[in-house]
Write a protein that holds these residues in place. Structure first.
Motif, PDB file in Angstrom:
ATOM      1  N   ASN A 126      41.110  37.944  40.782  1.00 40.49           N
ATOM      2  CA  ASN A 126      41.307  38.705  39.540  1.00 40.49           C
ATOM      3  C   ASN A 126      41.590  40.176  39.821  1.00 40.49           C
ATOM      4  N   PHE A 127      40.924  40.730  40.851  1.00 41.86           N
ATOM      5  CA  PHE A 127      41.143  42.136  41.180  1.00 41.86           C
ATOM      6  C   PHE A 127      42.573  42.349  41.665  1.00 41.86           C
ATOM      7  N   ILE A 128      43.025  41.478  42.571  1.00 45.57           N
ATOM      8  CA  ILE A 128      44.388  41.626  43.096  1.00 45.57           C
ATOM      9  C   ILE A 128      45.413  41.397  41.990  1.00 45.57           C
ATOM     10  N   SER A 129      45.184  40.402  41.155  1.00 44.98           N
ATOM     11  CA  SER A 129      46.110  40.127  40.053  1.00 44.98           C
ATOM     12  C   SER A 129      46.225  41.329  39.128  1.00 44.98           C
ATOM     13  N   ALA A 130      45.082  41.956  38.834  1.00 49.58           N
ATOM     14  CA  ALA A 130      45.091  43.142  37.972  1.00 49.58           C
ATOM     15  C   ALA A 130      45.824  44.309  38.636  1.00 49.58           C
ATOM     16  N   MET A 131      45.642  44.468  39.943  1.00 46.64           N
ATOM     17  CA  MET A 131      46.324  45.559  40.652  1.00 46.64           C
ATOM     18  C   MET A 131      47.835  45.332  40.675  1.00 46.64           C
ATOM     19  N   LEU A 132      48.257  44.075  40.830  1.00 45.30           N
ATOM     20  CA  LEU A 132      49.684  43.768  40.789  1.00 45.30           C
ATOM     21  C   LEU A 132      50.283  44.171  39.444  1.00 45.30           C
ATOM     22  N   GLU A 133      49.589  43.816  38.379  1.00 48.55           N
ATOM     23  CA  GLU A 133      50.078  44.173  37.047  1.00 48.55           C
ATOM     24  C   GLU A 133      50.062  45.688  36.844  1.00 48.55           C
ATOM     25  N   ARG A 134      49.082  46.360  37.433  1.00 50.91           N
ATOM     26  CA  ARG A 134      48.990  47.813  37.286  1.00 50.91           C
ATOM     27  C   ARG A 134      50.204  48.522  37.877  1.00 50.91           C
ATOM     28  N   ARG A 152      47.556  28.831  43.694  1.00 52.10           N
ATOM     29  CA  ARG A 152      46.380  27.968  43.658  1.00 52.10           C
ATOM     30  C   ARG A 152      45.264  28.666  44.426  1.00 52.10           C
ATOM     31  N   SER A 153      44.014  28.433  44.054  1.00 47.09           N
ATOM     32  CA  SER A 153      42.923  29.152  44.702  1.00 47.09           C
ATOM     33  C   SER A 153      41.777  28.219  45.071  1.00 47.09           C
ATOM     34  N   LEU A 154      41.019  28.662  46.055  1.00 47.03           N
ATOM     35  CA  LEU A 154      39.900  27.885  46.589  1.00 47.03           C
ATOM     36  C   LEU A 154      38.770  28.851  46.914  1.00 47.03           C
ATOM     37  N   CYS A 155      37.549  28.520  46.498  1.00 45.98           N
ATOM     38  CA  CYS A 155      36.395  29.387  46.734  1.00 45.98           C
ATOM     39  C   CYS A 155      35.517  28.805  47.833  1.00 45.98           C
ATOM     40  N   LEU A 168      49.130  25.836  53.948  1.00 44.76           N
ATOM     41  CA  LEU A 168      49.027  27.234  54.361  1.00 44.76           C
ATOM     42  C   LEU A 168      48.010  27.919  53.458  1.00 44.76           C
ATOM     43  N   PHE A 169      46.905  28.342  54.060  1.00 46.04           N
ATOM     44  CA  PHE A 169      45.863  29.070  53.341  1.00 46.04           C
ATOM     45  C   PHE A 169      45.988  30.562  53.644  1.00 46.04           C
ATOM     46  N   CYS A 170      45.742  31.387  52.640  1.00 52.39           N
ATOM     47  CA  CYS A 170      45.660  32.832  52.843  1.00 52.39           C
ATOM     48  C   CYS A 170      44.266  33.264  52.424  1.00 52.39           C
ATOM     49  N   ILE A 171      43.451  33.622  53.412  1.00 53.89           N
ATOM     50  CA  ILE A 171      42.053  33.982  53.162  1.00 53.89           C
ATOM     51  C   ILE A 171      41.995  35.481  52.948  1.00 53.89           C
ATOM     52  N   VAL A 172      41.458  35.887  51.791  1.00 50.18           N
ATOM     53  CA  VAL A 172      41.592  37.270  51.337  1.00 50.18           C
ATOM     54  C   VAL A 172      40.228  37.889  51.034  1.00 50.18           C
ATOM     55  N   ASP A 173      40.109  39.177  51.340  1.00 48.66           N
ATOM     56  CA  ASP A 173      38.932  39.925  50.911  1.00 48.66           C
ATOM     57  C   ASP A 173      39.378  41.326  50.511  1.00 48.66           C
ATOM     58  N   VAL A 174      38.770  41.845  49.455  1.00 50.31           N
ATOM     59  CA  VAL A 174      39.067  43.220  49.041  1.00 50.31           C
ATOM     60  C   VAL A 174      37.778  44.014  48.940  1.00 50.31           C
ATOM     61  N   GLU A 175      37.890  45.301  49.193  1.00 51.88           N
ATOM     62  CA  GLU A 175      36.831  46.260  48.880  1.00 51.88           C
ATOM     63  C   GLU A 175      37.368  47.127  47.758  1.00 51.88           C
ATOM     64  N   SER A 176      36.509  47.484  46.822  1.00 53.93           N
ATOM     65  CA  SER A 176      36.948  48.266  45.663  1.00 53.93           C
ATOM     66  C   SER A 176      35.971  49.398  45.391  1.00 53.93           C
ATOM     67  N   ASN A 177      36.396  50.344  44.554  1.00 50.45           N
ATOM     68  CA  ASN A 177      35.521  51.470  44.228  1.00 50.45           C
ATOM     69  C   ASN A 177      34.716  51.222  42.949  1.00 50.45           C
ATOM     70  N   ALA A 181      36.044  33.633  45.263  1.00 51.16           N
ATOM     71  CA  ALA A 181      37.495  33.828  45.126  1.00 51.16           C
ATOM     72  C   ALA A 181      37.888  34.442  43.791  1.00 51.16           C
ATOM     73  N   LYS A 182      37.149  34.136  42.741  1.00 48.26           N
ATOM     74  CA  LYS A 182      37.509  34.633  41.407  1.00 48.26           C
ATOM     75  C   LYS A 182      37.546  36.155  41.386  1.00 48.26           C
TER      76      LYS A 182
END
Length: 262
Positions: free
Chosen positions: A152-160, A169-172, A61-70, A147-148
């Motif tokens: 990293n952005f999502i991981s930081a937001m989770l901690e925030r 696990r991640s794949l680029c 099961l892959f989860c393909i992710v994209d974020v936009e940030s400010n 992917a990095k």
């Protein structure tokens, strides 16, 4: 968790007693915490391993992710939009998309993304979106084009917002494309145009870019060597792109130095 331990979990595994000793006296609790952060650990023949070390690429099961940030710094900036696609056995299972409440977006980023402050002021709060996305992602393999950055952005937001960082696990797909497709450039928009991946793409919108990346992932998976039997082997294969690139640069530098000496 140390890289050496992660490497063992991704290959032959770690004996049950040894790994449980690593987790300490509250082994069961610590195991559940790791799994809650997306670490897909299983006990297989008395060895703890990543599920992705014994699961075929098709069945993963892959989860393909994209974020936009400010902005570009997770420590200072924030996500303003997130999009994700779940893929398994070549089929899209479900998608996730949300803008995120934000009060500051530069004119440049508004022009690039088409996302205005007026839109994000009406969006759900970061905490709500991150909790929803954490549940959506589960322990799927996290995939991104570069992917990095997204990871990293999502991981930081989770901690925030008071949650724990990602351990999925991640794949680029940049790395994977570099190993399977000949191209002058590997930016997502360029590959989309050259390979005609997603005709309805709206570049720099999260779900659209995640969908384009999904189509790129499917294209590259059709080109991987038959010797790759599980997803950990796929991850290792993709990471080899960086080593090969460094070797190529090193050879080019040496060739230039030799030419100058002559």
């Amino acid at each position: 968790m140390e890289v050496k331990i992660l490497n063992r979990l991704s290959k032959n595994g770690i004996p049950k007693e040894e790994f449980e000793a690593m987790l300490g006296s509250e082994c069961d609790l610590n195991m559940e915490l790791l799994k809650a952060q997306g670490m897909n650990i299983i006990l297989y023949n008395d060895f703890y391993r990543f599920q992705s070390a014994i699961t075929s690429v098709d069945d993963t099961l892959f989860c393909i992710v994209d974020v936009e940030s400010n902005g570009s710094k997770p420590s200072r900036d924030q996500i303003i939009e997130i999009g994700a696609v779940k893929l398994q056995n070549g089929h899209i299972l479900e998608t996730y998309e949300s803008l995120v409440y934000c009060t500051e977006i530069s004119n440049q980023i508004q022009e690039i993304t088409g996302i205005s402050v007026q839109q994000t002021l009406k969006a759900p709060a970061l905490g709500k979106v991150m909790r929803e996305f954490r549940l959506f992602l589960g322990d799927a393999v996290f995939v991104g084009h570069d992917a990095k950055f997204d990871y990293n952005f999502i991981s930081a937001m989770l901690e925030r917002v008071g949650l724990n960082k990602l351990l999925n696990r991640s794949l680029c797909t940049i790395d994977l494309a570099e190993r399977t497709i000949e191209s002058e450039r590997y930016g997502l928009a360029y590959l989309n145009e050259q390979l005609e991946l997603y005709k309805d793409a709206t570049h720099h919108r999260a779900l659209s870019d995640a969908m384009t990346t999904t189509k790129l992932l499917k294209r590259t998976l059709a080109l991987i060597p038959n010797t790759i039997k599980n997803t950990e082997e796929l991850i290792a294969f993709s990471k080899e792109a960086k080593r090969l690139k460094r070797l190529k640069v090193k050879k080019e530098v040496k060739a230039e130095e030799k030419k100058e000496e002559e």
